[in-house]
Write a protein that holds these residues in place. Structure first.
Motif, PDB file in Angstrom:
ATOM      1  N   ILE A   1       0.874  -1.174   0.000  1.00 45.64           N
ATOM      2  CA  ILE A   1       0.000   0.000   0.000  1.00 45.64           C
ATOM      3  C   ILE A   1       0.912   1.225   0.000  1.00 45.64           C
TER       4      ILE A   1
ATOM      5  N   PRO B   1     -13.123   2.088   0.380  1.00 36.26           N
ATOM      6  CA  PRO B   1     -12.419   1.001   1.075  1.00 36.26           C
ATOM      7  C   PRO B   1     -12.788   0.965   2.555  1.00 36.26           C
TER       8      PRO B   1
ATOM      9  N   PHE C   1      -8.120  -3.641   4.398  1.00 38.90           N
ATOM     10  CA  PHE C   1      -7.168  -4.218   3.452  1.00 38.90           C
ATOM     11  C   PHE C   1      -6.809  -5.615   3.945  1.00 38.90           C
TER      12      PHE C   1
ATOM     13  N   VAL D   1      -0.487  -6.910   1.102  1.00 40.18           N
ATOM     14  CA  VAL D   1      -1.885  -6.755   0.731  1.00 40.18           C
ATOM     15  C   VAL D   1      -2.254  -7.745  -0.379  1.00 40.18           C
TER      16      VAL D   1
ATOM     17  N   VAL E   1      -8.765  -5.623  -1.302  1.00 44.17           N
ATOM     18  CA  VAL E   1      -9.410  -4.477  -0.657  1.00 44.17           C
ATOM     19  C   VAL E   1     -10.862  -4.830  -0.413  1.00 44.17           C
TER      20      VAL E   1
ATOM     21  N   THR F   1     -15.229  -7.566  -2.192  1.00 41.57           N
ATOM     22  CA  THR F   1     -13.763  -7.613  -2.143  1.00 41.57           C
ATOM     23  C   THR F   1     -13.193  -7.531  -3.550  1.00 41.57           C
TER      24      THR F   1
ATOM     25  N   VAL G   1      -1.806  -1.379  -3.917  1.00 41.97           N
ATOM     26  CA  VAL G   1      -2.835  -0.370  -3.659  1.00 41.97           C
ATOM     27  C   VAL G   1      -2.146   0.990  -3.621  1.00 41.97           C
TER      28      VAL G   1
END
Length: 483
Positions: free
Chosen positions: A257, A349, A352, A358, A361, A388, A394
């Motif tokens: 992320i 969102p 996560f 990750v 989301v 999802t 991300v």
């Protein structure tokens, strides 16, 4: 005028040719071709020459758009360039990256019935032609005035101020922590919107004019603000805003992320030939990954379109409002969709997923409610609408906040607003410290390049007035005092 202008009733709107989406996905070159002279003249001739030109009214720079459209339609391109550049330091850049659909073109009087004049494309054409013909000259002053100014930040606001102050005879020194001139025009905006040579050729002109650049020089680390004030008769702070807004929720600290600006800078530096370890390791490279970009502004559009070009497996943009309410350019949304980006509207969102990195989301559907204090419709989650999206990268494109400049510069006397932006007298552009001025995003908050240019030019005019007044009080004379 009648034989050249008012042609919108018979000539349809035509943008410059756009490269095929499949071809442009594979490189970072600009997607629009240049107008040729006949097409530029034809499209300029569509202007209705309004008595009240709303295109000009809604341009932050107040550009004399109907005038240079008429000159272009008449084939008087050098004069068109002179008029265009009289109010804009970077018309060739604004023609490429301004959201014309929200500004000049979006307010064109003929927009509703006949489609707007292609103002941005003509603006770009005029100045690119001027460069090719050698009409663009370095901003060299008629005479030196013996005074010096220091500008912190080599982005659009700082450069616009530097040009104006140099023309008035000041010795101008620009300080920037990066190793190239241009700020986000170099490091934040991808090549497919603004190729770097367009910015670098302006840098070369400024150097020819005698503007001195101190690159890789960070205020507060390499030199203090107090020393700058000693070196120069006045200082302008035009640092911009770079601190990414954070995104909370469970799993927000997972690897994979990343902030939008980190991602874009890595991509742009790689394109410039720099070694970028985070890109080489895959941390900031979208190749082969499921990418989710969170946000709906122009920065988000830059991220999704960059990810496509890097060879992402899938690219989705998650935005909590709908298409009509997104802050970014709708033209950019269309380009992104053509290139294969999927927009997930009215979604936000919540969390996560993943262990160390990750993997997805978890989002919730939203619906638009009543307008909030800003006038925009509020957004509220729809109960039980969770879903999802797979994601191995991300990108947070939620906007930018100012850095803590009083702490960074070790200057507690530098007053800030409750948002962290610098406080100024909005008439004089002066901060709480005498002789220190500020302009651009560090005062306004994150905004458009065109607003930074406007603020830089306005700040330069106020600095000039203050410096001339100060010189007169001290009994000094200036060759350009009457300017």
């Amino acid at each position: 005028m009648a034989d050249r202008m008012l042609q919108f009733v018979r000539v349809p709107q035509a943008m410059p040719d756009k490269r095929d989406a499949a071809a442009r996905r594979g490189d970072f070159h600009e997607i629009y071709a240049d107008f040729d002279v006949p097409r530029a003249r034809e499209q300029s001739g569509r202007c209705s020459q309004c008595g009240v030109p709303f295109c000009q009214v809604h341009c932050p720079l107040g550009n004399n758009i109907p005038d240079w459209l008429k000159l272009t339609a008449e084939g008087r391109l050098e004069e068109a360039y002179e008029v265009s550049s009289a109010t804009n330091t970077f018309p060739e850049i604004c023609g490429r990256i301004c959201p014309q659909d929200r500004l000049c073109e979006g307010n064109c009087v003929i927009e509703k019935g006949f489609d707007s004049v292609t103002i941005g494309a003509v603006e770009r054409f005029i100045t690119d032609t001027a460069f090719a013909q050698g009409w663009v000259q370095a901003p060299v002053p008629r005479a030196e005035n013996g005074m010096s100014v220091g500008i912190v930040g080599a982005g659009p606001g700082g450069l616009a101020a530097a040009e104006q102050l140099r023309l008035k005879g000041y010795a101008v020194h620009v300080y920037d922590r990066h190793d190239r001139v241009g700020g986000l025009m170099i490091y934040g905006i991808p090549n497919f919107k603004l190729e770097k040579e367009v910015v670098l050729r302006r840098h070369r002109l400024f150097e020819q004019a005698g503007i001195v650049f101190h690159l890789g020089c960070e205020i507060g680390r390499d030199i203090g603000l107090d020393e700058l004030r000693t070196r120069h008769d006045a200082v302008l702070l035009a640092t911009g805003v770079y601190r990414a807004r954070e995104l909370g929720g469970p799993g927000a600290g997972l690897a994979g992320i990343v902030p939008a600006l980190d991602y874009l800078i890595a991509s742009n530096r790689t394109g410039l030939g720099d070694a970028v370890p985070e890109f080489d390791s895959g941390t900031l490279d979208a190749a082969g990954r499921d990418v989710v970009v969170i946000g709906g502004g122009d920065t988000a559009m830059d991220c999704v379109r960059t990810a496509i070009r890097q060879g992402a497996k899938s690219v989705r943009c998650l935005y909590r409002r709908d298409r009509a309410n997104m802050p970014g350019s709708l033209r950019e949304v269309k380009n992104a969709e053509e290139e294969g980006v999927e927009f997930v509207w009215l979604s936000a969102p919540e969390a996560f997923l993943g262990d160390d990195h990750v993997t997805g989301v978890r989002a919730v559907r939203m619906h638009l409610g009543l307008p909030d204090a800003s006038g925009r419709q509020s957004v509220e989650p729809i109960e039980g609408s969770h879903f999802t999206i797979p994601a191995t990268l991300v990108i947070k494109a939620l906007g930018f906040d100012p850095e803590d400049l009083p702490a960074t510069f070790a200057e507690p006397a530098l007053a800030v607003s409750r948002w962290g932006t610098l406080k100024i007298d909005h008439r004089s552009f002066m901060t709480s410290i005498p002789g220190v001025f500020a302009a651009g995003d560090i005062v306004r908050g994150a905004s458009l390049v065109v607003w930074a240019i406007r603020d830089g030019r306005d700040a330069a005019a106020q600095m000039h007035a203050w410096l001339q007044h100060t010189a007169a009080e001290d009994g000094r004379s200036s060759p350009l005092a009457a300017d």
